[in-house]
Each structure stands twice: as C-alpha cells, then as structure tokens.
Motif scaffolding. Structure first.
Motif, mmCIF file in Angstrom:
data_model
loop_
_atom_site.group_PDB
_atom_site.id
_atom_site.type_symbol
_atom_site.label_atom_id
_atom_site.label_comp_id
_atom_site.label_asym_id
_atom_site.label_seq_id
_atom_site.Cartn_x
_atom_site.Cartn_y
_atom_site.Cartn_z
ATOM 1 N N ARG B 132 0.859 -1.209 -0.183
ATOM 2 C CA ARG B 132 0.069 0.172 -0.151
ATOM 3 C C ARG B 132 0.902 1.119 0.115
ATOM 4 N NH1 ARG B 132 -2.010 2.591 4.399
ATOM 5 N NH2 ARG B 132 -1.473 0.746 5.566
ATOM 6 N N GLU B 133 0.600 2.126 -0.813
ATOM 7 C CA GLU B 133 1.321 3.660 -0.939
ATOM 8 C C GLU B 133 2.921 3.280 -0.805
ATOM 9 O OE1 GLU B 133 -0.669 7.018 0.824
ATOM 10 O OE2 GLU B 133 -1.727 5.417 1.942
ATOM 11 N N PRO B 134 3.290 2.377 -1.653
ATOM 12 C CA PRO B 134 5.001 2.248 -1.532
ATOM 13 C C PRO B 134 5.814 3.357 -1.626
ATOM 14 C CG PRO B 134 4.026 1.525 -3.769
ATOM 15 C CD PRO B 134 2.691 1.975 -3.027
ATOM 16 N N ASP B 135 5.292 4.594 -2.146
ATOM 17 C CA ASP B 135 6.269 5.688 -2.209
ATOM 18 C C ASP B 135 6.415 6.219 -0.748
ATOM 19 O OD1 ASP B 135 3.636 5.999 -2.567
ATOM 20 O OD2 ASP B 135 4.079 8.159 -3.207
ATOM 21 N N ARG B 136 5.641 5.776 0.092
ATOM 22 C CA ARG B 136 5.732 6.267 1.539
ATOM 23 C C ARG B 136 6.623 5.220 2.453
ATOM 24 N NH1 ARG B 136 0.252 7.037 3.879
ATOM 25 N NH2 ARG B 136 1.280 7.491 5.801
ATOM 26 N N LEU B 137 7.263 4.228 1.664
ATOM 27 C CA LEU B 137 7.845 3.415 2.612
ATOM 28 C C LEU B 137 9.592 3.778 2.563
ATOM 29 C CD1 LEU B 137 6.151 0.024 1.835
ATOM 30 C CD2 LEU B 137 6.235 1.215 3.885
ATOM 31 N N MET B 138 10.276 3.629 3.691
ATOM 32 C CA MET B 138 11.443 3.757 3.615
ATOM 33 C C MET B 138 12.275 2.848 4.335
ATOM 34 S SD MET B 138 11.505 7.878 3.842
ATOM 35 C CE MET B 138 13.093 8.137 2.943
ATOM 36 N N THR B 139 13.443 2.573 4.150
ATOM 37 C CA THR B 139 14.300 1.873 5.036
ATOM 38 C C THR B 139 15.280 2.785 5.784
ATOM 39 O OG1 THR B 139 15.979 1.813 3.282
ATOM 40 C CG2 THR B 139 14.591 -0.044 3.329
ATOM 41 N N VAL B 140 15.394 2.317 6.965
ATOM 42 C CA VAL B 140 16.246 3.197 7.931
ATOM 43 C C VAL B 140 17.469 2.460 8.495
ATOM 44 C CG1 VAL B 140 14.441 4.547 8.959
ATOM 45 C CG2 VAL B 140 14.951 2.485 9.887
ATOM 46 N N HIS B 141 18.385 3.065 8.385
ATOM 47 C CA HIS B 141 19.911 2.545 8.610
ATOM 48 C C HIS B 141 20.802 3.274 9.720
ATOM 49 C CE1 HIS B 141 19.190 0.453 4.688
ATOM 50 N NE2 HIS B 141 18.770 1.525 4.310
ATOM 51 N N GLN B 170 11.549 9.713 17.262
ATOM 52 C CA GLN B 170 11.330 10.212 15.869
ATOM 53 C C GLN B 170 9.847 10.665 15.557
ATOM 54 O OE1 GLN B 170 9.260 8.768 13.399
ATOM 55 N NE2 GLN B 170 8.486 7.239 14.382
ATOM 56 N N ARG B 171 9.757 11.795 14.813
ATOM 57 C CA ARG B 171 8.364 12.180 14.678
ATOM 58 C C ARG B 171 7.879 12.329 13.202
ATOM 59 N NH1 ARG B 171 8.228 11.736 18.731
ATOM 60 N NH2 ARG B 171 8.327 12.979 20.709
ATOM 61 N N VAL B 172 8.749 11.559 12.299
ATOM 62 C CA VAL B 172 8.495 11.546 10.749
ATOM 63 C C VAL B 172 7.687 10.496 10.287
ATOM 64 C CG1 VAL B 172 10.179 13.356 10.106
ATOM 65 C CG2 VAL B 172 10.804 11.011 10.473
ATOM 66 N N PHE B 173 7.847 9.452 10.992
ATOM 67 C CA PHE B 173 7.228 8.066 10.557
ATOM 68 C C PHE B 173 5.940 7.884 11.219
ATOM 69 C CE2 PHE B 173 11.856 7.471 9.895
ATOM 70 C CZ PHE B 173 11.922 7.561 8.755
ATOM 71 N N GLN B 174 5.000 7.181 10.692
ATOM 72 C CA GLN B 174 3.708 6.833 11.085
ATOM 73 C C GLN B 174 4.091 5.500 11.801
ATOM 74 O OE1 GLN B 174 0.730 6.639 7.943
ATOM 75 N NE2 GLN B 174 0.160 4.728 8.809
ATOM 76 N N ASP B 175 4.925 4.638 11.238
ATOM 77 C CA ASP B 175 5.391 3.273 11.824
ATOM 78 C C ASP B 175 6.883 3.133 11.637
ATOM 79 O OD1 ASP B 175 3.211 1.964 13.234
ATOM 80 O OD2 ASP B 175 2.094 2.084 11.187
ATOM 81 N N VAL B 176 7.512 2.570 12.471
ATOM 82 C CA VAL B 176 8.816 2.056 12.021
ATOM 83 C C VAL B 176 9.254 0.756 12.794
ATOM 84 C CG1 VAL B 176 9.716 3.708 14.001
ATOM 85 C CG2 VAL B 176 11.393 2.899 12.339
ATOM 86 N N PHE B 300 19.712 -5.971 12.824
ATOM 87 C CA PHE B 300 18.234 -5.702 12.444
ATOM 88 C C PHE B 300 18.286 -4.672 11.187
ATOM 89 C CE2 PHE B 300 18.010 -7.185 16.784
ATOM 90 C CZ PHE B 300 17.294 -8.160 17.035
ATOM 91 N N LEU B 301 17.427 -5.188 10.492
ATOM 92 C CA LEU B 301 17.120 -4.058 9.470
ATOM 93 C C LEU B 301 15.884 -3.118 9.669
ATOM 94 C CD1 LEU B 301 17.431 -6.729 6.339
ATOM 95 C CD2 LEU B 301 18.722 -4.699 6.384
ATOM 96 N N GLY B 302 15.959 -1.962 9.383
ATOM 97 C CA GLY B 302 14.729 -1.223 9.612
ATOM 98 C C GLY B 302 13.637 -0.818 8.429
ATOM 99 N N VAL B 303 12.594 -0.907 8.491
ATOM 100 C CA VAL B 303 11.558 -0.274 7.602
ATOM 101 C C VAL B 303 10.500 0.727 8.385
ATOM 102 C CG1 VAL B 303 10.003 -2.134 8.094
ATOM 103 C CG2 VAL B 303 10.140 -0.932 5.686
ATOM 104 N N ALA B 304 9.982 1.907 7.685
ATOM 105 C CA ALA B 304 9.153 2.920 8.253
ATOM 106 C C ALA B 304 8.406 3.156 7.150
ATOM 107 C CB ALA B 304 10.280 4.051 8.673
ATOM 108 N N ARG B 305 7.272 3.572 7.736
ATOM 109 C CA ARG B 305 6.322 4.295 6.716
ATOM 110 C C ARG B 305 6.243 5.901 7.006
ATOM 111 N NH1 ARG B 305 2.194 3.306 3.177
ATOM 112 N NH2 ARG B 305 2.587 1.266 3.538
ATOM 113 N N LEU B 306 6.239 6.577 6.004
ATOM 114 C CA LEU B 306 6.484 8.158 6.427
ATOM 115 C C LEU B 306 4.901 8.598 6.712
ATOM 116 C CD1 LEU B 306 8.049 9.639 3.077
ATOM 117 C CD2 LEU B 306 8.973 9.727 5.523
#
Lengths: 114, 900
Positions: B132-141, B170-176, B300-306
């Motif tokens: 869903r809305e893949p352009d809002r997905l980010m990886t965090v490192h 953090q205040r930028v991601f809806q979920d991380v 661990f790898l990290g994934v986040a939704r803006l």
C-alpha cells in the motif's frame, strides 16, 4: 488497376439523377429499366444518359437507406428487382427538391432581371 | 430503420459476395433484354434481334465499368482493393523470399528482444512495489564510521537498543519497525528441518501495509519483553503445505527450536516478508536478551512508513539528527573521533541488488541499440528494394495508376511484413521472458532485499506495442520513399535507363543506403565492445582460483537444536565425520563453520603478542574460521609452512591457530610467523595467547571478485562452535551421497537438521551468476548486431553492385581486370567498415564506461578488446561486401551490357 471512384461527369447531374430516381419511385415500386424509361420519357430524352449509370446511383441510394429492393415477377413473367422508396428516402427527396427549387429560383431571378 | 436497412444491405453485399455479383448481373441482363425487346417493338420488327441487343448495349454503356462503380457504391471497393493489394504483395514476396525472410527475422529479433528485456526491467526495477502506498515506505539504517580496514557504511544494520533511542524520538514516521531474517528448526514429517523465517516487531506489518489473511498481528504487549512472546504467524505457502489451508489453525501449538509457540495468524498469499524468503513470522521478542540487550549487537534491518505530509528528504534529515543522539548515548567504545549516525532512504532504492539493477539497465541500453540496428536494417533493405522497383513504379504511374493507390499498395506490403515479423517477435518475447525468469540472477545473490524476483516478470504489452510501432513506422517510412520520390522523378528517365545513370553519378557518393549500413556497423561495434569486455571480465573471473579443489565436493550444513547442550556437539561432530568417512565412495570428510564463497564469514581482529599491543580499534581485521584438523587436506588447501592442526590440538593443550598466506604476509611482514603468539578477538582466543602453527594457502571466503582477506583458522576442539558445515569429497557424483549423509546425521542426532545441501561447484557458480547473466545476454545482442550489420552491408553492397552491372561491362570492355572490379565494389564496403568502425569506436569508448562497475580486472577502454572487436567487425563487414563484389566481377561484359 481498379479505380476506387470514377471521375464525376457532372456534379449537378449526379445529384439530380438521385433526385429523379427518388421522385420516380414515389409513384410506385419499379424495376431499374422502368425507372430509366420513366425518366427518359418525362424529360423528353433531355436527361438521357448512358442508362447503365442508373445502377451505381440505385446502389448508392440503397446503401444510404433511401431505397429497399426486392426480387419479384415482372408483368412479362420474368424475375426483376423492384425498388421501393423508404420513409427516409422521401424525407431526403423533400430536402433535395426544396434546395433544388431554391437554386432554380435564384437562377430564374438572375436570368429574369439580367 | 432505414439506417439499419442500409447497414444490413451493405453487410449482405460484403458477406454474400457471389450472390451479390449474380444478382447484379441478372439485373443488368434483364435491363438489356427488356430494352432490346422495346427497341424492336418501337421499330415494328424492322430491327434484327442481334442489332437490337447491340443498340441496347450502346444505350447502356460499358457494363464492366457500371458494375465496378456499382460495387464501389456498395462500399465494396475498399475490400476489393485490399484483396488485390494483399495478393499482389504476396506475389511480390514470393519473388523475393530472401528479402522477406531477412526483414521478418530482423523485425522479430528487434521486437522480441526489446519486449523481453523491457518486461524484465519493468518488473524488476520500475513497477510499483506490491504494498500500500509504496512511495511512503523507507528503509532506515545506521551509518558506521570507517574503522581499521572496514570502510564507512551508510546501510548498517541496527541493534535493538539503538533502534529504541530512534523510535522513541522520531516524529516523521507513522510506523517504524525492525526485522531480520533468521532460521529455526522445525520437526517436519521427515525429521528435523531448518526453515527461513523473519523476526519482526509488532509494527512491521502495519508499516508495510500488510494485514494477516487470518487471525491477528502481534500485539503491543508481545513487543515488550525479550524472550516471552511465543506466538507465530504462518506464511501462506507454509499454511497450505503443512496445514492444508485449515482455517482452524489459529490457537494451535507449533514447536520451533524445541520451544512451543502458538499460531495467531496467517499471512496473505504471496507475502514472504521483505526478505522474500520467510515461511514464518516470529515476534522480535521471541529472541533472547542476548540479541536485544546489547547496543553493539547489530543485526536488524529497519523499515518505516512516512507520516502523512512528510517528505522523504525531511525524514532523512531527521534520521541524521537522531543519529547524533544515538551516538551521544552510545559513543564508539574504542575510537573517540569515530561517530555513528543514522539515515533513511526510499525502500524502492533497495528493491534489487545494485549489480542486477545496473546489469539490467545496461542490457536495456544494449537491446535498444539492437532495435535501432534492426530498424536501420529494415530501412536499408526497403531502400534497396524500393530502388530496384523504381522502373516498376514508373511503369505503373505511366499507365495511369494514382499516387495514392501506389502508396496503398506499398503500405500493404510493409504492414504485411510488420505483422508477420511482429508475431514472430511476440513469440521470441514470450520465450525470452521465460528464459529470463529461469536465469534469475537475483535468486543466487544474497544481497538485495527479496522485494522482487525474476519470477514476477511477465510479458509487457506496452513494450511490445512500442517496439512493433517503431518497426512498422520504419518499414512504412522507407517503404513509401519510392512513391514520394517517384513524384519528383521524370518518368521517361526512369523508363529509359532503369534508374540511376550510374556513370554520371559520383562513385563514392554516400547514399542514404550506405549511411544506414554505416550506422549499423557503428552501433554493432558499440554492442560488440560491451560484449567483448564482459566476456573478458567473465573469463578473468572464472580464472580466479578459489584456493582449493572444488570438484566432487558436497557441502551441507547440520544444525543441532538449541536445547542440545554444547558439550554433546563435539561428540556429534566427530561421530558424523567418522561415519561419513566410512561410506564407500567417500574419499574424505571434514567440517568448517562457514563455507568459502559465502560472501563473507565471521570477522574479528587479530593482535600480535610478540610486540606491544596496538591501540584499541586499530588492530587488523581478520576473517575467523573454525575447522576440524582434516579440513585443509580434505578440500585441498595447501600447507605453505609449519603444520596443519592435529587431533592433539585439544582443549587443555596450548591454543593454536593457522593463518592464510595473505595474513602471514600482511601481519608478519618479513618474519616467519610460525610459533608467533597471537590473540584472536573471537572464540575465547582474545584473553589467551595462541601460537601460529602453520601457514596455509589463501581461500576466497567472500566472492570471486573480492580481494583475498586475512584469514585465521581455529580448531573446533579448542573453541566450541555450533555452526557445522560438512565437506565430503566423493569419488563420483557428490549429490549421490546426500541420502547416506542425511541418514547418518539422523542416526547420530535425530533432532539435528540437515540443510543448505549443495555441491561446492554450485556455490562457486552462484558467485558468478550475475556476471554470466549479463555476459550471456550482451554477447547474444552483440552477435545479433554483428549479423544484422553484415546483412545490412551485404544488401547495400550487392544492390549497389547490381546497379552498376552495365558500368562493369563497359569497364571490362575497356580492359579492366577482374581484381580491379572487385576492388571497385569492395571499396564501398571498406568505406562503410572503416567509417562505421571509427564512429563506433568513439561511441563505444564513451558507452562502455557504464560497464565499469560490472567488470572484473578489465578497464572499460581495454585496448586489446577494442582492437579485437574492431578487427572482427571490419572483417565480417568486408566479407559481407566481398561476396557481392566477387559476383559482380564475374559478370561477362556482353551479358552486362545487354542487361536493362
């Protein structure tokens, strides 16, 4: 080499022939030869052209839906194709006649006052 | 109503053609007969029947013409003309089968290859990720500083403790959320199995926008305390295979690694985690505190939704700021000036291994060149054909054919060829897409995050239509040229001498035909250069020795369950080794913790103890490997100095290590490392001092391309390790031994899982799969380009030669020798080869720079490759022009002068 469209002999003539055919067929359904004879007789042979030219015209009117055709028996007992004018054919004839009359009237006025 | 009548009438005329024709003939015959009768009647019998019939015919006019016009009025003219055009085109194709075959093959190859490659590029690189809305997905490192020989990295994995610092502020991601690929043992129907799973936080599924198909996600309270979340989500495939898609599975127990878990949900079909490999999803809190409690345990790898309205750039900036906060809380323990940080980037950027991405883009460029060459080829073939038909066209114009009518004829020919070529191209594309799916270079690469794989490639219709369109337009453009030209030509001139007045024209004039052939040669050189460079690179790569004998070597991993005590593992290891060695057909067996070509193994630091310790953090990095004493001799790693391990190197005895040749050279420059004391930062070898007892040959534990690293080997007997990779040298097919080895492991340790079973040659092949993939395709395209360029040149030269037949005759009559004639024709070919070749060289030097990162030990401007390719190409082009030249020179003068 087939040619898709023949060079028109006369634009006036072509339109006029359609009109004459439609007018003739308002009297009763007729076969092609009868239509040709009728036009030739009434126009005192003035409008006599190669009679074969009648058939492309009939075909055109059929394809436009102004006529329908049906095979039937001629008075001499031979099979002949009879053409009948349709409602839209009558409407088209009306429009053609009135526009023809307008042109004719205009020409007449020019000739009278000239 | 009447409109319907009209349509019905036309349809009938079209579909029941013979009936229509018969009726028309009947009607006209009726007219003529009736008219003849009337004429006789009017003449009162003074007219003979034959004369009456003739008179009626005269009044009627030309029957054939009126029939033709009648048909035209019924709308049949279009179809008549089309039928004529098609049958005429087919007749002319039959006269020139070679022309047709080449045009169709060229179109098919150009269209097919482009569609296939673009389909792959679209599926692997361009298509939106299936979330869903893949352009809002980010990886965090995390960002790690350079330390020792380790370069700085901006894609470092997280430790749970550092993640907690970031997550809380953090205040930028809806979920991380964090996730990690992991393996667990599982008791299947045929004994213990190892399966790949993902371990993830409770916000993992919501972040990527996945809902369980059945049951629920992990709860917030299952995301709190290490070691107490014993719940599991099943992957769809696992659920279907193991539970027959039973929807009553929720709440049932499942034992993993000897620990009971409760099934709480089932993942939707097709979702195998971001790693693309997970059969199960376990909560991060199922891990023990060993994994989670230590800030420097990065896994661990990290994934986040803006969050809504937050841009990726702002998120990256905030992550960088948070990175400084993490560094403050957990400063580098050894190096004062080395600072850790954090960053974020779009998930899309890591969807595919960078090497695969680059290979695909290079291939797309290459295949676009093939399409260009194909178009140039079709263009020049049509030009040649058109020029040959100038007289025919002039004749047809002279006898009254309309220009539009002629164009329509030529269009029909072009379209027919395009349709056939396009259909063949579609077949090639379909086959090519399947081939690409089967070649799948990404499957064997352990990098890349498994978001896409080549199995998802489908034939891309947009690409097919684009390529088809381009090919048709080319065909049309060049197909119509003769008619466009014909309007400007003087008919009499063309009729008189059949076209060009060859003697009057400049001989070396660069016609549009020659220009197209030159373009083809230039483009072909670019492609061939690319193919040549990758071939050379692959050859270099395949020539790299892994450092041992990989033939007939079976490798398999044995994992004992977590609850098996450490102490029983050495017994198990030795028992399995002894029994496997006793199997008939086994030449030897041994064990190591991590196989060569693994893309890297455990790493640590090594300190020399025969001199003062270096500052912390500046010790040299080494790869560390646990081996049984027989490992080097079993796999064929040579002993360079000292001795191998022996059974005597046991716990309680003095600790010993082996080092690789590179380590010996780098760590002990100019001195003999034997008996030197060292400490190794893992396996309990740091606080003790071990003696170097031997130096062995270098082994590639990374990839074939990677530089050989410092390697150090520890004996299992002195440093317990649960990780066991058995190596079995066999007399025959290694895979034939798998069943016996499995049986032995099951007998020795029923709960141990045998997995990752492969031959060593297979593992090595994996490490070259990407290079083989792009080399294979680039070479294929290069050969195609070469063939097309040769065909193009051949066509142009032989056409030009045939146009000059008369000139040849005159020259021969005037005393020219055959060799001079050959040179005359060949001259044109030489011009095409040299001009095209030089343009191609310049273009290739610019173009092959994009290959840089894909090449191994070859410069993108490698002179040897360029010289070879240039020679190959000009040779082939000259051969293609020599054939028509020889034919032209054989023409007898009289025959030549008599033609035309």
């Amino acid at each position: 080499m087939a040619r898709t469209s023949p060079p028109p002999r006369s634009e006036l003539l072509k339109g006029t022939l359609d009109m004459l055919i439609l007018r003739t067929l308002t009297l009763q359904p007729m076969h092609g030869y009868a239509v040709a004879q009728h036009i030739a007789r009434l126009s005192n042979e003035v409008l006599s052209v190669e009679q074969g030219s009648l058939y492309p015209a009939l075909e055109r009117l059929l394809a436009q839906g102004f006529l329908t055709s049906k095979w039937g028996e001629s008075p001499t007992g031979r099979k002949a194709r009879y053409y009948t004018i349709t409602a839209s054919g009558r409407k088209h004839l009306g429009a053609e006649v009135s526009s023809f009359e307008r042109v004719l009237g205009a020409i007449q006025r020019v000739m009278d006052n000239g | 109503m009447s409109m319907l009548d009209a349509v019905r009438y036309r349809l009938r005329a079209l579909l029941r053609r013979s009936e229509y024709e018969r009726e028309m003939a009947d009607e006209m015959r009726f007219h003529l007969e009736l008219d003849a009768r009337m004429l006789r009647h009017d003449a009162h019998g003074a007219l003979a029947p034959d004369d009456a019939a003739l008179a009626a015919r005269r009044k009627f006019g030309n029957i054939t013409r009126w029939k033709e016009e009648t048909r035209a009025m019924a709308g049949l003219g279009f179809f008549d003309v089309m039928r004529q055009d098609v049958s005429f085109a087919l007749r002319s194709f039959r006269r020139t089968p070679a022309f047709c075959a080449v045009v169709i093959a060229t179109l098919a190859i150009g269209i097919g290859a482009n569609t296939a490659i673009f389909s792959a590029v679209y599926a692997v690189i361009l298509r939106e990720l299936p979330f869903r809305e893949p352009d809002r997905l980010m990886t965090v490192h995390l960002v790690s500083p350079a330390a020792g020989e380790e370069p700085a990295r901006d894609d470092h994995v997280w430790s749970y403790q550092k993640f907690v610092v970031m997550q809380g502020s953090q205040r930028v991601f809806q979920d991380v959320a964090l996730y990690m690929d992991h393996m667990v043992s599982f008791r299947g129907s045929s004994g213990a199995e190892r399966i790949e799973v993902e371990v993830a936080g409770a916000r993992y599924l919501p972040a990527i926008g996945i809902q369980p198909a059945l049951g629920r996600n992990f709860l917030a309270e299952e995301d709190q305390t290490p070691g107490n979340a014993r719940v599991v989500l099943l992957g769809d495939a696992f659920w279907k295979r193991r539970y027959d898609a039973d929807s009553g599975v929720i709440g049932k127990p499942l034992t993993l690694d000897g620990t009971p878990y409760t099934i709480v949900g089932v993942l939707p079909p097709g979702f195998r985690g971001l790693t693309g490999k997970a059969s199960l999803l376990l909560p991060i809190m199922s891990l023990s505190n060993d994994w989670l409690g230590e800030a420097w345990s990065h896994s661990f790898l990290g994934v986040a939704r803006l969050a809504h309205g937050v841009s990726g750039a702002r998120a990256t900036a905030e992550m960088q700021a948070l990175g400084r906060r993490i560094d403050e809380k957990y400063p580098h323990p050894e190096i004062k000036d080395a600072h850790w940080g954090a960053t974020a980037r779009p998930l899309d950027a890591s969807r595919v291994d960078p090497v695969v991405r680059r290979s695909l883009l290079v291939l797309m460029g290459a295949v676009a060149l093939v399409l260009l060459i194909a178009c140039a080829n079709v263009g020049s073939l049509f030009l040649v054909r058109a020029a040959g038909r100038r007289r025919e066209i002039a004749v047809r114009l002279a006898i009254g054919a309309g220009r539009g009518r002629l164009m329509r004829q030529l269009l029909t020919e072009s379209l027919l060829l395009s349709i056939v070529g396009g259909t063949a191209g579609l077949a090639i594309a379909w086959w090519g897409v399947r081939l690409l799916g089967a070649l799948d270079p990404s499957a064997a690469l352990r990098r890349g995050n498994g978001l896409v794989d080549f199995a998802v490639i489908h034939l891309d219709w947009a690409a097919f239509i684009f390529a088809l369109f381009l090919a048709i337009v080319t065909g049309l453009a060049f197909g119509l040229l003769p008619v466009l030209r014909a309007t400007s030509l003087t008919l009499s001139a063309d009729l008189k001498d059949g076209g060009d007045a060859p003697l009057a024209r400049g001989r070396r004039r660069l016609t549009s035909r020659n220009a197209l052939a030159t373009l083809e040669v230039a483009l072909a050189l670019v492609l061939l250069a690319g193919a040549g460079l990758t071939l050379r690179s692959l050859r270099n790569l395949l020539g790299v020795s892994p450092g041992f004998d990989a033939s007939r070597l079976l490798t398999l991993r044995v994992t004992a369950p977590e609850d098996v005590s450490r102490d029983s593992i050495p017994w198990m290891r030795q028992e399995v080794l002894d029994r496997v060695t006793a199997i008939p057909g086994v030449r030897g067996a041994s064990v190591i913790d991590c196989p060569p070509m693994n893309g890297g193994c455990s790493g640590t630091v090594l300190a020399r103890r025969d001199r003062p310790l270096a500052a912390p953090g500046t010790e040299p990095d080494v790869g560390v490997h646990w081996i049984a004493p027989s490992w080097p001799s079993t796999v064929g790693v040579p002993l360079l100095r000292g001795r191998f391990f022996t059974e005597g190197d046991r716990a309680g005895q003095g600790k010993v290590v082996l080092i690789g040749a590179t380590a010996a050279r780098r760590l002990f420059p100019g001195i003999d490392p034997i008996d030197r004391p060292v400490s190794v930062g893992q396996g309990g070898f740091w606080n003790d001092t071990a003696r170097v007892v031997g130096v062995v040959g270098d082994v590639s534990f990374g990839t074939l391309e990677s530089e050989v690293a410092n390697e150090v080997y520890l004996p299992y007997a002195q440093s317990p390790n649960r990780r066991l990779m058995f190596f079995v040298r066999t007399a025959g097919d290694p895979l034939a031994m798998v069943a016996s080895v499995r049986r032995i492991v099951r007998d020795v340790s029923p709960d141990a899982a045998v997995h990752d079973v492969r031959t060593m040659e297979d593992r090595i092949a994996d490490s070259t799969v990407s290079a083989r993939f792009s080399t294979l395709l680039l070479s294929l395209f290069g050969v195609l380009a070469l063939a097309l360029a040769a065909i193009g040149t051949y066509g142009v030269i032989s056409y030009n030669a045939s146009r000059r037949t008369r000139e040849m005759g005159i020259r021969v009559a005037l005393g020219a020798t055959r060799a001079q004639l050959v040179r005359l024709v060949l001259g044109e070919g030489i011009a095409i080869a040299i001009v095209g070749g030089v343009i191609g060289l310049v273009a290739a030097l610019a173009a092959t720079r994009v290959l840089g990162a894909l090449l191994y030990n070859v410069a993108p401007s490698d002179p040897a490759t360029f010289v070879t390719i240039f020679a190959l190409l000009t040779g082939v082009v000259l051969l293609a022009s020599w054939l028509p030249a020889r034919r032209a020179a054989r023409v007898a003068p009289q025959e030549a002068l008599r033609t035309e």
